[in-house]
Each structure stands twice: as C-alpha cells, then as structure tokens.
Design a protein around this motif. Structure first.
Motif, short mmCIF file in Angstrom:
data_model
loop_
_atom_site.label_atom_id
_atom_site.label_comp_id
_atom_site.label_asym_id
_atom_site.label_seq_id
_atom_site.Cartn_x
_atom_site.Cartn_y
_atom_site.Cartn_z
N VAL A 459 0.87 -1.18 0.00
CA VAL A 459 0.00 0.00 0.00
C VAL A 459 0.91 1.23 0.00
CG1 VAL A 459 -1.81 1.26 1.21
CG2 VAL A 459 -1.80 -1.24 1.24
N GLU A 460 0.74 2.05 -1.01
CA GLU A 460 1.58 3.24 -1.17
C GLU A 460 0.69 4.47 -1.17
OE1 GLU A 460 4.88 3.69 -4.36
OE2 GLU A 460 3.18 4.86 -5.13
N TRP A 461 1.15 5.53 -0.51
CA TRP A 461 0.39 6.78 -0.51
C TRP A 461 1.36 7.96 -0.54
CZ3 TRP A 461 1.10 3.64 3.65
CH2 TRP A 461 1.64 4.19 4.81
N ARG A 462 0.88 9.05 -1.11
CA ARG A 462 1.69 10.26 -1.23
C ARG A 462 0.77 11.47 -1.44
NH1 ARG A 462 2.47 12.11 -6.52
NH2 ARG A 462 1.56 10.77 -8.14
N PRO A 463 1.20 12.65 -1.03
CA PRO A 463 0.41 13.87 -1.31
C PRO A 463 0.55 14.25 -2.78
CG PRO A 463 2.42 14.42 -0.13
CD PRO A 463 2.35 12.92 -0.17
N LEU A 464 -0.57 14.45 -3.46
CA LEU A 464 -0.55 14.72 -4.89
C LEU A 464 -0.02 16.11 -5.22
CD1 LEU A 464 -3.92 13.08 -5.98
CD2 LEU A 464 -1.62 12.13 -6.13
N LEU A 465 -0.06 17.02 -4.26
CA LEU A 465 0.43 18.38 -4.52
C LEU A 465 1.92 18.53 -4.29
CD1 LEU A 465 -2.48 20.45 -2.92
CD2 LEU A 465 -2.20 19.71 -5.29
N LYS A 466 2.59 17.43 -3.92
CA LYS A 466 4.03 17.47 -3.69
C LYS A 466 4.67 16.40 -4.57
CE LYS A 466 3.51 19.00 1.09
NZ LYS A 466 3.77 18.70 2.52
#
Length: 840
Positions: A459-466
């Motif tokens: 499971v991978e997650w990241r802020p889309l604005l960065k």
C-alpha cells in the motif's frame, strides 16, 4: 420559609394587639408550649395552647380553640382536667423543614398564639479531609473537607481542630458559614513535627467529627517544579545520560532525602514514555544517571520531586541530551519499483526504504548507500544519499542490490533487495477505496482476485500536490488482508494518491490507484462556462477542469441551472468527468441566464451568472446556405458552359453576325452551298435572310493566271494563299499586308440567292472591317450606300452603284479616287460590272 416567617410574625402581632395591657407592658392573651422548637424531620410534635382568663377576646363567653399548621387545620382536644381555655394538639409526623403552629379562637377566627417549629437532620461526619503545605513565602498549611452527603436543612457550623504531639498547643479554627476550608498560619504548626487534624460539624440536633489526619507538615508540601541544569553523556558508556538537577530557589534550604521521578522520550516522538523511572531517597543536587537508552539518539527529559508521601510537584521543563553513537543495527524495510522505459538493456529503479521495528540508526546523522554486489567497492556503488529513497539504473541481468546504513561509528549489515520484474499485464486487485477512518488516518479497502502466486500487497500513498519522492510512504501487507489503516500527517482538504500493488513470486503486478481526502469541503472556484457552439435551438457549453489544489475534495458532478424571464428554472446534471453540455429546445431570440454548481462530498459552490442568446441563423446554418448556394451556382455555370460549348455555332449566330474570315476561309466556301449552311433558316425566325452572291469572275491581273479556275472550283484545296494574294495584291495602292494592322474588305449583299430572279430593289453594299491577322480594319461601323469617307475634313457622298435619287455625286470628284478606300473591290477589277450584275 418566607411565608411561614410572615405567618409567625403576623400571629405575634395579633397576639400582642389582643393582649391585656398592664401598667408595665402588654401581655399576650395566650401562649403555646412545645417540647422542642427543633425536631428531627418526620418525628411527632405536641403543643399546648393556654388562653389567659383576662384576655378581652374571651371574657364572658364560651371558648372553642382551633389549631392550624401553616394554612392547614389540625385536630385538637381539650386538656384533661383543664378548663376550656386550654387546648392540646398533636402532629403525628412533622414533615416540614420549617412551619408555624398557631391556636385560634373559633368564634372570632382570631389567632391568639403561635410557635415556629423547624425540622431537619443531625450533621454527618465531614469527609475527604486533606491538608497541603505551601513551602513558598509565606509558608502555610491549608486544609479542606467535604460536608456530608445529605442536607441537614438546619444551620450547621464547622470547626477545624489541630493537636501537635510534641507540644501542648491545640488550636480550633471556625471558618465562615458555608466555607469548607481553612488556612493555618505558619506560627501554629511545626514543619517536621507530626500533628493531628480533624473537623467537627454541629447543628441543633447534634454534632459529628471527621476521621483525623496525622501528618508531618513538610510531608504535606507540594514542591515547586525542580530544574534540570544539564544532561551529559557518560564517558565510555553507550546508551547512558547523566542528569544534573536542583530544587527551586524557594526550597533550596531542603536537605532531606526526596523521591525523584524521570520521564524520557526521543526527539522525534510525539508522546512521553509510559514507563517512568522512580528514584527513592535522593539528595537534592545529586546527579542522576539513566542507562539502557538508544545509541546516538536525542532524548528529552523531565523530572518531578516529592517528600515521602507528599503530592508530586509539577513536571520540570524539558531538557535534551544525546547519547553516544554506535554503528546502525537491524535491517530496513524496502519497496522497489522497476521500469524499462523502452531501454532493452537497462532497468530504471526507484528504491524506497524505512526503518523496521528492529532497526536502530544509533546516530543522528545517518546516510545510506546502495551497492550492486554484497562485497561493496567503488565500482559497484550505485547510490549514496541521506534521503529515504534513491533512483538509479542497472543492467537487466541484475537480480539483487544491497542497502546499508552508515554513520560515523560504522555501517550496518547490508539488506538485500530483490529486483522484481514489472508485470504490467497482471493484476490481482480491484475496487480500491480510501475513506477517512478518524482525524489522523485513512482506511484503504480493496477486493482481492484469486491468484496462486500472490505473496502480498504493498500500500503506497503520497500527497498529490508534492512531487518530491521523499513524500512517498509505503506499507507491506499480508496476502490474506483486504484492508489497511494508514496513519500519517494528513492535511484536510488536500488530495492524496493511494495505490495498492499486488506482489507475486516473480514480480510486481499492475496497481489500482484512487484519490483520497481526510476531510472535504466545497471547491475554491467554479469553472467559467464558455459557449462553444450554437445552432438551431441548441447551445453547447464547455468548461475547464478545476485545478487539483482548488478542488478541496472529490468532484461528484456538475449542475447547470438556466432560465429566462418567462419559464421556470431548469437544471441539467453531468458527471464529474464531463467537460461539455448541450442544452436543447431553446427559444431563439430569447435571452437566457445560466449558472453552474460544483459539488464535492464536503459541499457545493455556485459560479457566476452568464447570459446567452440563440440566433435564428447561426454560423453553421449560414455556412450551409453559402455552401449550398455556391454548389448550385457552380452547377449552373458548368451546365451553361456545357450547353454553350455544345451549341456554340447556333449561339454564335444569335450573339453576333457571321462575318467571313479571310484568314480562315477560301473563296470556294463562298459558294451557294456554303452560304446556305452559314445562314440557316433559324427556325424561320428571319423570313428574308441576306445571302452573299457568288463571285466567280475575277480579274486579278491583266493576264489571267493559269489554273485559277481550278483553284476556285476545287473544294479540297486550300485557298488561303489565293486570299492572301488577293488581299495583298500589288494593284491595291499603298497596301502592304505585312505592315498593316487591319484590312478593309467589302461584301455585296442581295436579298435572295443568286439563282432567284433579280430583286426589284437595289442591292446593298455593306462595308465591314476585320481584325484578323490577314485583314486590316478601319472603322467599326458599316456606312450606308450614300455615306463614305471624309475627305479634307468634309464628308463626301459617293455613289458606288451609279447616281440615283438618293445619291448625287459631287462635282469634280474623280470616281477612280473612290476605290482607294476599297482595295478588295479594286483588286477584283470587274469587267463590265453592269452586265455582270444583270446576268445574275
């Protein structure tokens, strides 16, 4: 209570008014006697009323006494062996906390005496007695307690009592009514001597005493927060820190042993450790050593103190310290992403890592190095960084890379990372969802597809604005799970990309990705509606996508409201992926208003109102009309051209007269057959066409040219040379065919063909001109038979066919000069012209 008091006062006043006046004072007419004026609530009450014999209200008449408790009558009975002026009343259960019992004379309904009775409970023992010494200036001892659980309904007084065992001094303190605490001054106690303290409660029904508290005043003191002066490392001892501390300036005189408690946390931790360190019998200002800490780690420490069983002081302010460094230990959790990017011999690698539960950096300055071989050397070094990720390329034949953590004390054992080949065509995940779980986490759910070689998920997650890769986080999940809670510093109204990757034994499958928000609200802006096309009764709107940083949530859809002044508001909804909308059945030449609304899960926002109008003829309609007109015109022109081309001879005869072209004709064509063909009947539209006579007798020279008759009679031979010889005849004075621009010629016109009987009218001589290369033309008109040239600026009448009534030649004019203007006729040199015409 106020009403009862008022009744009691009223009764007393009435009694005084009805009393017997003496020399000294006024005595009441009656008295009420009770056993007690304050009784336990619910107990019986007995009262006796005695009326004086000299009371003015009863003199000379029989007396009957009534009893009242407040406003209620109660039964009464005459007293035994007493007169009728004595009465007794019994209240079996007095259930009022406060009431007035009065006796009255029944005849006059006059109150003659009364008494107020109160009821309640005896006090309970005070509870929760505690005392606390204040060691700051001034030094005091404050004790507080709690009254009994039940209200006594009676005034209750409290008193604080102290007894010092090493002294004969005992003290009693009475706080104000309603106050349940008292502060004892410093002069009434000894800090290091035990004393007994208790509280008494007292009212009209009794008293009660609290449980005593025996204490040494200093043991009841709450110290001020201590102070940490410094935290230092212990030489040659890994994981140990030495804390130097002291009491506050108001308690520096304290030399007795104290209890000390220490709590610690790492600098990157958000909460203190639940396990505190308790140290007993510590002398003030003696350093404290704490061990079994992580190596090379910054710790924050706080302390608090107390004396024996006294309350703990508040925690001191935080102070930081760094333990000694050692080489990193443990392995790292890794996540590798592989792509080829159309490079057949190289693999592009994105490697991410984080500390596992067993990993210890043992230092504040840690870097990471990636090698291609387990035994590292300079040539096999792929990457060196202090971040938690690295990108590099390796040969497609590489199967593993190795990751190690470094600090000044050494290097950790390498963590081997297997290079998984991408398997884009294979996936074992669908229906991924990411929804808020609480204020700090998201719940990720997915549906697993059955696969025999599936080993787990990432499971991978990241802020889309960065866009920085350092913001990518991951977690490995077992294959039997279908949900996972991710926790982090999620910001509300900001988009996050959440991906679920299936892991197989031989590679990584295709992921499923969704956008997620921890909290949503209405978008910051609404797209501007643009009119793209209009046609007929329809209009097409278009708009741009809302920028990601202004969405504030997942777009659920768009709604367009439109209306005019006559019809109600209409609404059209479109999906979140649509960027255009067509409105139909609109009225032309009507001004409409429209507004767009954008909706997310957190709210909606309306845009600005626009005005638009549908024209009866739009650009498309006008274009179609122009195209249709152009096509029709082109077809008409082509049809006309084809018609004219196919009927050119007839059209030529209608548009202009047929003039013989000497450059493209021969004398042979001047036969009657040619003339008949050249002048058709035109469907009998011209009943009397003009025919050219047949010229067969020519005298070109003095001596006829041999073979001339053959030239005239032979139809197949070209006679252009003959025409040229005639037109360019040397008998024409002043004419040169090659140097003249135009050549005049003449034609004799008859009213009927030559084989018809000669007409009665005189033949017409028609003069013409030609611009053909072989002829020269002088004028653009044909003069009448009596009009000719202009000589010396004057018109001259010439009679070509002899004088008549219409033409009279001028005197002195030489007829031979007339032929200079007609070289063609002069070249013919006709003989015996009059006989010649008569023959025809």
């Amino acid at each position: 209570m106020m009403i009862s008091t008022w009744v009691s006062v009223t009764a007393m006043l009435v009694a005084l008014m009805n009393g017997v006046r003496t020399e000294d004072n006024t005595q009441p007419c009656a008295k009420v006697h009770t056993s007690r004026s304050v009784v336990p609530l619910g107990s019986p009450v007995t009262a006796t009323c005695v009326i004086r014999d000299d009371c003015p209200l009863v003199i000379g008449q029989a007396v009957h006494i009534e009893w009242r408790l407040g406003d209620r009558l109660i039964p009464s009975s005459p007293a035994v062996n007493e007169s009728d002026r004595v009465s007794r009343a019994v209240v079996a259960s007095f259930n009022h906390t406060r009431a007035v019992l009065t006796c009255c004379i029944q005849a006059s309904n006059q109150v003659v005496a009364g008494v107020e009775i109160r009821a309640g409970y005896s006090p309970e023992s005070p509870r929760n007695l505690s005392c606390q010494t204040n060691l700051t200036s001034p030094i005091t001892l404050t004790c507080s307690w709690t009254p009994g659980q039940h209200d006594t309904h009676l005034p209750t007084n409290y008193s604080l009592h102290t007894e010092i065992w090493d002294s004969s001094k005992n003290h009693t303190y009475e706080p104000p009514s309603g106050v349940h605490h008292y502060t004892i001054p410093r002069s009434d106690f000894i800090l290091f001597s035990e004393m007994k303290i208790y509280v008494k409660a007292k009212n009209s029904l009794g008293e009660a005493t609290s449980a005593p508290v025996v204490l040494e005043p200093v043991s009841a003191a709450k110290f001020d927060p201590p102070k940490i002066r410094a935290i230092q490392v212990v030489p040659k001892r890994l994981g140990c820190l030495r804390l130097s501390w002291s009491l506050s300036q108001h308690q520096v005189w304290m030399r007795n042993y104290l209890n000390l408690e220490v709590r610690l946390k790492t600098a990157d931790s958000s909460s203190w450790s639940e396990k505190t360190i308790l140290l007993d019998q510590i002398k003030p200002s003696k350093p404290v050593v704490q061990c079994h800490l992580l190596h090379g780690t910054v710790y924050l420490a706080q302390i608090r103190v107390r004396y024996q069983q006294s309350p703990w002081s508040e925690w001191s302010s935080s102070h930081s310290g760094l333990t000694l460094e050692s080489a990193p230990t443990g392995r790292l959790d890794t996540w590798i992403k592989v792509s080829r990017d159309n490079t057949p011999t190289q693999l592009n690698i994105q490697l991410f890592w984080k500390a596992s539960k067993q990993f210890r950096a043992n230092s504040q300055n840690v870097s990471y190095v990636i090698f291609l071989h387990k035994q590292p050397n300079k040539k096999s070094k792929l990457c060196s960084t202090s971040d938690n990720y690295c990108t590099f390329t390796v040969s497609k034949r590489a199967r593993k890379v190795y990751l190690s953590a470094l600090n000044r004390a050494g290097k950790s054992l390498p963590t081997d990372v297997r290079i998984y080949q991408p398997k884009v065509a294979q996936s074992a995940v669908k229906d991924v969802k990411a929804v808020p779980h609480d204020s700090r986490s998201l719940l990720v759910q997915w549906t697993s597809l059955v696969s025999s070689d599936l080993t787990g998920y990432v499971v991978e997650w990241r802020p889309l604005l960065k866009a920085d890769l350092s913001h990518i986080h991951f977690e490995t999940v077992a294959k039997n799970q279908s949900s996972f809670i991710i926790t982090g510093n999620f910001e509300p109204y900001k988009p996050y990309g959440v991906s679920v990757y299936p892991r197989f034994e031989d590679g990584i499958g295709f992921p499923q990705t969704v956008n997620a928000y921890l909290k949503q609200k209405a978008p910051d802006i609404v797209p501007k509606i643009k009119i793209k096309n209009t046609w007929g009764s329809q209009v097409e709107f278009s708009w741009d996508e809302i920028p990601l940083n202004q969405m504030n949530g997942i777009i659920q859809g768009y709604k367009v409201f439109y209306w005019n002044g006559k019809n109600p508001v209409k609404v059209v909804s479109v999906g979140p992926e649509e960027r255009k909308l067509i409105l139909e059945n609109l009225n032309t030449m009507t001004v409409y208003e429209a507004i767009m609304m954008v909706t997310t899960c957190g709210g909606s926002l309306n845009g600005t109102i626009i005005h638009f109008q549908v024209q009866p003829f739009d650009a498309v309609t006008v274009g179609m009309i122009v195209i249709a007109s152009g096509v029709g015109l082109a077809v008409f022109i082509i049809f006309t051209f084809m018609t004219c081309f196919s009927k050119k001879k007839r059209l030529k005869g209608h548009l202009w007269p047929l003039v013989p072209d000497p450059a493209n004709s021969s004398v042979k064509r001047w036969t009657s057959e040619s003339l008949q063909y050249a002048h058709p009947s035109w469907n009998n539209e011209e009943p009397n066409p003009k025919c050219l006579s047949h010229l067969s007798l020519l005298d070109l020279t003095t001596k006829p040219i041999k073979g001339m008759d053959d030239l005239w009679l032979n139809r197949t031979e070209d006679t252009s040379d003959l025409a040229k010889s005639i037109c360019g005849s040397p008998f024409i004075p002043g004419y040169n065919g090659s140097n003249s621009n135009s050549v005049p010629y003449a034609t004799v016109i008859f009213s009927a063909p030559f084989n018809n009987p000669p007409p009665m009218e005189r033949p017409v001589y028609l003069r013409s001109e030609s611009t053909q290369p072989l002829l020269e033309m002088e004028e653009s008109f044909s003069p009448k038979s009596y009009q000719n040239m202009v000589t010396d600026g004057k018109p001259v009448e010439q009679c070509f066919f002899g004088p008549d009534h219409d033409c009279i030649p001028e005197k002195g004019l030489d007829p031979a000069d007339l032929w200079h203007d007609f070289p063609f006729l002069q070249a013919l040199a006709m003989k015996e012209s009059e006989d010649y015409f008569e023959d025809y």
